[in-house]
Enzyme design. Structure first.
Site, PDB file in Angstrom:
ATOM      1  N   TYR A  53       2.256  -5.209   4.509  1.00  0.00           N
ATOM      2  CA  TYR A  53       2.799  -4.254   3.537  1.00  0.00           C
ATOM      3  C   TYR A  53       2.102  -4.490   2.051  1.00  0.00           C
ATOM      4  O   TYR A  53       1.759  -3.433   1.508  1.00  0.00           O
ATOM      5  CB  TYR A  53       4.307  -4.211   3.527  1.00  0.00           C
ATOM      6  N   ASP A  89       5.584  15.817   4.763  1.00  0.00           N
ATOM      7  CA  ASP A  89       5.962  14.848   5.514  1.00  0.00           C
ATOM      8  C   ASP A  89       5.667  14.834   7.205  1.00  0.00           C
ATOM      9  O   ASP A  89       4.741  16.108   7.425  1.00  0.00           O
ATOM     10  CB  ASP A  89       7.493  14.538   5.574  1.00  0.00           C
ATOM     11  N   LYS A 142      -0.268  -2.189  -0.359  1.00  0.00           N
ATOM     12  CA  LYS A 142       0.286  -1.970  -1.846  1.00  0.00           C
ATOM     13  C   LYS A 142      -0.719  -2.702  -2.931  1.00  0.00           C
ATOM     14  O   LYS A 142      -0.882  -2.232  -3.784  1.00  0.00           O
ATOM     15  CB  LYS A 142       1.890  -2.350  -1.909  1.00  0.00           C
ATOM     16  N   ALA A 182       3.005 -15.031  10.902  1.00  0.00           N
ATOM     17  CA  ALA A 182       2.832 -16.087  12.194  1.00  0.00           C
ATOM     18  C   ALA A 182       3.100 -15.124  13.621  1.00  0.00           C
ATOM     19  O   ALA A 182       2.720 -15.415  14.423  1.00  0.00           O
ATOM     20  CB  ALA A 182       3.913 -17.086  12.055  1.00  0.00           C
ATOM     21  N   ASN A 212       2.905   9.267  -1.776  1.00  0.00           N
ATOM     22  CA  ASN A 212       4.188   8.640  -1.801  1.00  0.00           C
ATOM     23  C   ASN A 212       4.642   8.085  -0.310  1.00  0.00           C
ATOM     24  O   ASN A 212       5.131   7.076  -0.020  1.00  0.00           O
ATOM     25  CB  ASN A 212       5.267   9.277  -2.218  1.00  0.00           C
ATOM     26  N   ALA A 213       3.918   8.809   0.674  1.00  0.00           N
ATOM     27  CA  ALA A 213       4.300   8.226   1.975  1.00  0.00           C
ATOM     28  C   ALA A 213       3.828   7.041   2.476  1.00  0.00           C
ATOM     29  O   ALA A 213       2.732   6.672   1.930  1.00  0.00           O
ATOM     30  CB  ALA A 213       3.482   9.382   3.041  1.00  0.00           C
ATOM     31  N   ASP A 265       0.904  15.230   9.343  1.00  0.00           N
ATOM     32  CA  ASP A 265       0.654  13.728   9.497  1.00  0.00           C
ATOM     33  C   ASP A 265      -0.541  13.126   8.624  1.00  0.00           C
ATOM     34  O   ASP A 265      -1.665  13.649   8.806  1.00  0.00           O
ATOM     35  CB  ASP A 265       0.227  13.235  10.949  1.00  0.00           C
ATOM     36  N   ARG A 312      12.670  12.318   2.249  1.00  0.00           N
ATOM     37  CA  ARG A 312      13.737  11.783   1.735  1.00  0.00           C
ATOM     38  C   ARG A 312      13.535  10.475   0.821  1.00  0.00           C
ATOM     39  O   ARG A 312      12.313  10.564   0.410  1.00  0.00           O
ATOM     40  CB  ARG A 312      14.539  11.030   3.099  1.00  0.00           C
TER      41      ARG A 312
END
Lengths: 445, 436
Positions: A350, A237, A354, A297, A287-288, A260, A216
């Site tokens: 994240y 996927d 990245k 915190a 892309n996954a 996976d 998606r």
């Protein structure tokens, strides 16, 4: 999911009202469709650098109306600034002011594009200063543009001319509707590697591409775009997303591989599938990815570790497998994020993953180049997806309208177009780089 | 064409199992309650198309069917094919042989491939007990038919005047055998008793089924055999955490007339299930030309039937008779297999069948053999679980088993596997697969 505001202020009564009230009016962007002209009008080529005449020849060869001086009252599809010879800060004055004088004549969806040299390779402080200054000037100019027009640059590394395949390919990409949401960015051309496509409509013809996370959103858009550009696509996927994945596979007439990617043998499984079923593996799009947002915190190990495992460690492991498999000319494009550059509250995990991708890509460039391939990243800004649709409306509206110069979020297609370009053989001279697709968002660089 | 041209006789060539796909099986009335047979079969087919890149391809034939079928499910398989990404030039036909529907469909396609009539085939089946057909009563049906034939207002009124409120009671399908009125479970309860199969043995088999299926999921065995559907990614009947103690607590569900001797519970009997499965078969040339894997050869299959009506044999014992015929034809013994897939309609069915093969009296007098077929190595039986854990959407069971066994054999890289599927009506289909 769609940007209702954008639709509203571009049609009928609400358009007039928004104009009268001085509300921001994001434009409908010029996006690529097969058979479109490269740019919507004549091109003004400014500057008389060493590369200017070569640029002129190249552009004329593409059938464009190239002007060395603007004709009175004529609207323009693009302005190309040849700044590759700029040696002192004073050298900027004339071409920048000439560009400025023409800016108001730029058509909706127009393009401003500079050619320059990297500041890091400058011999003198003055030369470094003007080269770095070009970045600031072009980005500022970009913020003045309206009507979905964008400003970007191509940075030619030492000894490279505009005849380097990737310089020409970058120029073409940035002029076209394929770069609709790329704004305020500089594409570095590192070498004269690369081959221009035989068929410009099918630049990926004959290639076998793997797209992870393809069930998606952005991943599905990437699969569709690579298919449109001629590639045979393997969509990957997690097994639990297999039904959506099958739909994408059937749409792009590719094969679905439920896998996976955090499995230790994921790279081997992908290579085996692509080779046995399609004869080769030429392109991988990492892309996954997942988000597990939480203020640092309050962050627990499960949230931190799972994001790093899926978004970064899996890619490192798969890349090792790809290198070990000896895939000649393999081109990889990874998904980074502007969060990885500028940081984002509640996304330390994240952003680490990245930002990690950006570092990984830079550090892996030579290893993949030795096999005749390359690796780059694309860093999307605010893209309209199911994921961003879950952001609260007010936050989302601010993110999509006030932060980027283009005053709107991008579409998955915009990210896919940049990936399609970097995955092509024409981009082989661009290696280890990260290209932002962010509509010139304010966050980060 | 010239009359003197003789077509050379064609030899028999291998039929290859390329791969399979199924949607996870869901307990009746659950996640697929609103899905029709056609919805589920289309989903299973589309997942197969996606896995093997068959979009737009003309397949030699697609065969399959459903046991519980609505009147509107006319041409069910062809209608399903038309809803997929396959070429609409793909012919399809329906098969109906109760729980052996999928096996019969796959076997008949393998035969066509072996004879050189088709290069590729997709066989399988689908069933839903959630969306089961309900017929109107005979009285109402008769009135409605008269009404449709009536040509005047008077005739219409006359037809309607026959209507009585009791005609509104629907005629729901039962699980009873039409000729005995006994349910399949009650039939099996008699067989289980006749073979003295203990409750403990049945519960152990059921427990192993759940444990084996759960372990297969854990080692990603089903990643390329299954496509999720309607939010379901695993068979919903699977109880990975079930224990012998939990199974022992269940009350008997079938054979209640046997009183204390009743041993069959909801735990060692398969529940009603919804689902669909398909298997892609091809010639070697087809597989090579399309860069498709070859998991196993579909070697041979055999159907059997027994006279359960007069009580000469148990309802689900036909495979016990079909297997020795299949073995003899292929020059094999019961022990010449690396895997045994004996469909677990009930744990008692599997154990009764194994007991019969070990029994010298049965093998001599009923099968006409000199010696018993003997025992099998139980560690080779249903190693990735079977119907007790996965569920059993009647016509979909053959496709599940063939795809699973073909992959198992391919992983091992050698050897052969035996399939046994019993069916209502006293029938059954058995088959042999060989690793590639």
């Amino acid at each position: 999911m769609a940007d209702k505001y954008l639709e509203l202020v571009n049609h009928g009564g609400p358009k007039k009202l928004a104009k009268a009230l001085g509300l921001p009016r994001p434009a409908i962007l010029r996006r690529y469709t097969s058979g479109d002209p490269l740019i919507p009008g004549p091109l003004l080529l400014l500057g008389d650098s060493a590369q200017a005449s070569a640029a002129s020849e190249l552009l004329l060869g593409w059938g464009l109306d190239v002007r060395r001086h603007a004709l009175a009252g004529e609207k323009l599809g693009a302005i190309v600034l040849m700044l590759d010879d700029a040696a002192t800060p004073a050298d900027l004055s004339e071409p920048m002011l000439a560009a400025g004088a023409a800016l108001r004549r730029l058509l909706p969806g127009g393009r401003v594009l500079s050619f320059s040299r990297p500041a890091a390779e400058a011999d003198t402080p003055g030369s470094a200063a003007v080269r770095q200054g070009i970045d600031g000037a072009v980005r500022s100019l970009g913020r003045e543009l309206r009507g979905g027009a964008t400003a970007n640059g191509v940075v030619l590394h030492a000894g490279l001319g505009i005849d380097a395949p990737s310089a020409a390919a970058a120029l073409r990409f940035l002029l076209s509707g394929r770069s609709a949401y790329v704004d305020g960015q500089f594409l570095h051309v590192d070498s004269d590697a690369g081959v221009l496509p035989v068929d410009g409509e099918k630049p990926l013809a004959g290639k076998v591409a793997v797209v992870t996370g393809a069930a998606r959103g952005i991943g599905a858009a990437i699969a569709r775009t690579l298919h449109r550009d001629g590639a045979t696509v393997v969509v990957v996927d997690v097994p639990a997303a297999g039904d959506a994945l099958a739909k994408v596979a059937n749409e792009v007439r590719g094969t679905a591989l439920q896998l996976d990617i955090t499995r230790p043998d994921a790279g081997r499984v992908i290579v085996e599938h692509a080779r046995s079923r399609h004869g080769s593996l030429d392109i991988v799009i990492h892309n996954a990815g997942i988000t597990r947002d939480k203020l640092l915190a309050n962050m627990d190990a499960a949230r931190w570790d799972s994001v790093i495992a899926v978004n970064l460690e899996s890619q490192l492991r798969m890349n090792d497998a790809f290198l070990a498999a000896g895939l000649p000319g393999l081109r990889i494009v990874s998904l980074a994020s502007t969060s990885g550059i500028a940081g984002n509250r509640g996304q330390a995990n994240y952003a680490a993953s990245k930002g990690g991708v950006i570092g990984m890509v830079a550090a892996s460039a030579q290893a993949f180049a030795r096999a005749g391939g390359g690796i780059n990243a694309v860093a999307p800004g605010f893209i309209e997806t199911d994921m961003t649709a879950r952001i609260p409306l007010a936050t989302r509206t601010v993110a999509r309208m006030l932060m980027p110069s283009l005053m709107q979020g991008g579409l998955p297609l915009d990210v896919a177009e940049a990936i399609g370009f970097l995955a092509s053989d024409a981009a082989a001279g661009i290696n280890g780089r990260t290209l932002r697709v962010c509509g010139q968002s304010l966050v980060g660089a | 064409m010239a009359n003197n041209t003789q077509v050379p006789p064609r030899g028999i060539r291998p039929a290859v199992v390329i791969g399979g796909n199924r949607i996870p099986f869901a307990r009746s009335g659950g996640a697929y309650a609103k899905a029709s047979n056609q919805d589920m079969l289309t989903a299973a087919l589309d997942g197969l198309v996606a896995r093997f890149g068959l979009q737009g391809q003309r397949i030699g034939a697609v065969a399959g069917g459903a046991v519980l079928k609505h009147a509107k499910d006319f041409n069910l398989v062809r209608e399903s094919v038309l809803g997929t990404a396959l070429s609409p030039d793909t012919p399809a036909y329906d098969v109906q042989m109760a729980c052996a529907t999928g096996m019969e469909a796959i076997g008949s396609l393998a035969n066509k491939i072996m004879l050189g009539q088709i290069e590729s085939g997709i066989g399988g089946g689908v069933d839903t007990t959630s969306d089961a057909p309900i017929a109107v009563s005979e009285g109402l049906r008769s009135i409605l038919l008269d009404l449709s034939r009536a040509r005047s207002a008077g005739a219409r009124l006359s037809a309607l005047s026959k209507f009585r409120p009791r005609d509104l009671a629907p005629d729901a399908p039962g699980t009873g055998e039409p000729r005995t009125g006994l349910s399949m479970g009650d039939h099996q309860a008699l067989t289980t008793r006749a073979w003295n199969i203990t409750r403990q043995a049945q519960d152990e088999l059921a427990l192993a089924s759940h444990q084996n299926l759960a372990a297969a999921y854990d080692r990603h065995f089903f990643d390329d055999l299954m496509t999720p559907y309607r939010g379901v990614a695993r068979d919903t009947n699977l109880r990975a955490d079930t224990t012998a103690q939990k199974l022992a607590k269940l009350k008997p569900a079938f054979g209640k007339s046997l009183g204390e001797a009743a041993t069959m519970t909801a735990g060692n009997s398969t529940p009603l299930t919804d689902g669909a499965s398909v298997v892609l078969l091809g010639s070697e040339d087809y597989a090579r030309a399309n860069d498709l894997p070859m998991l196993a050869n579909f070697v041979d299959f055999e159907a059997g039937a027994v006279d359960f009506v007069k009580g000469a044999e148990g309802l689900l014992m036909a495979p016990a008779y079909a297997v020795p015929r299949l073995l003899a034809r292929n020059g094999l013994t019961l022990q010449d297999f690396d895997f045994y897939e004996i469909h677990e309609a009930f744990a008692g069915t599997v154990l009764s069948t194994l007991a019969a093969w070990e029994d010298s009296d049965f093998c001599q007098n009923k099968l006409g053999l000199d010696a018993p077929l003997g025992s099998i190595d139980r560690t080779k039986l249903n190693v990735n679980g079977s119907s007790l854990a996965a569920g059993h959407p009647f016509a979909a069971t053959g496709g599940r088993i063939v795809a699973t066994l073909a992959k198992l054999l391919h992983e091992k890289g050698s050897g052969r596997g035996l399939i046994s599927v019993c069916a209502a009506g006293g029938q059954g289909v058995v088959a042999i697969l060989e690793a590639r």
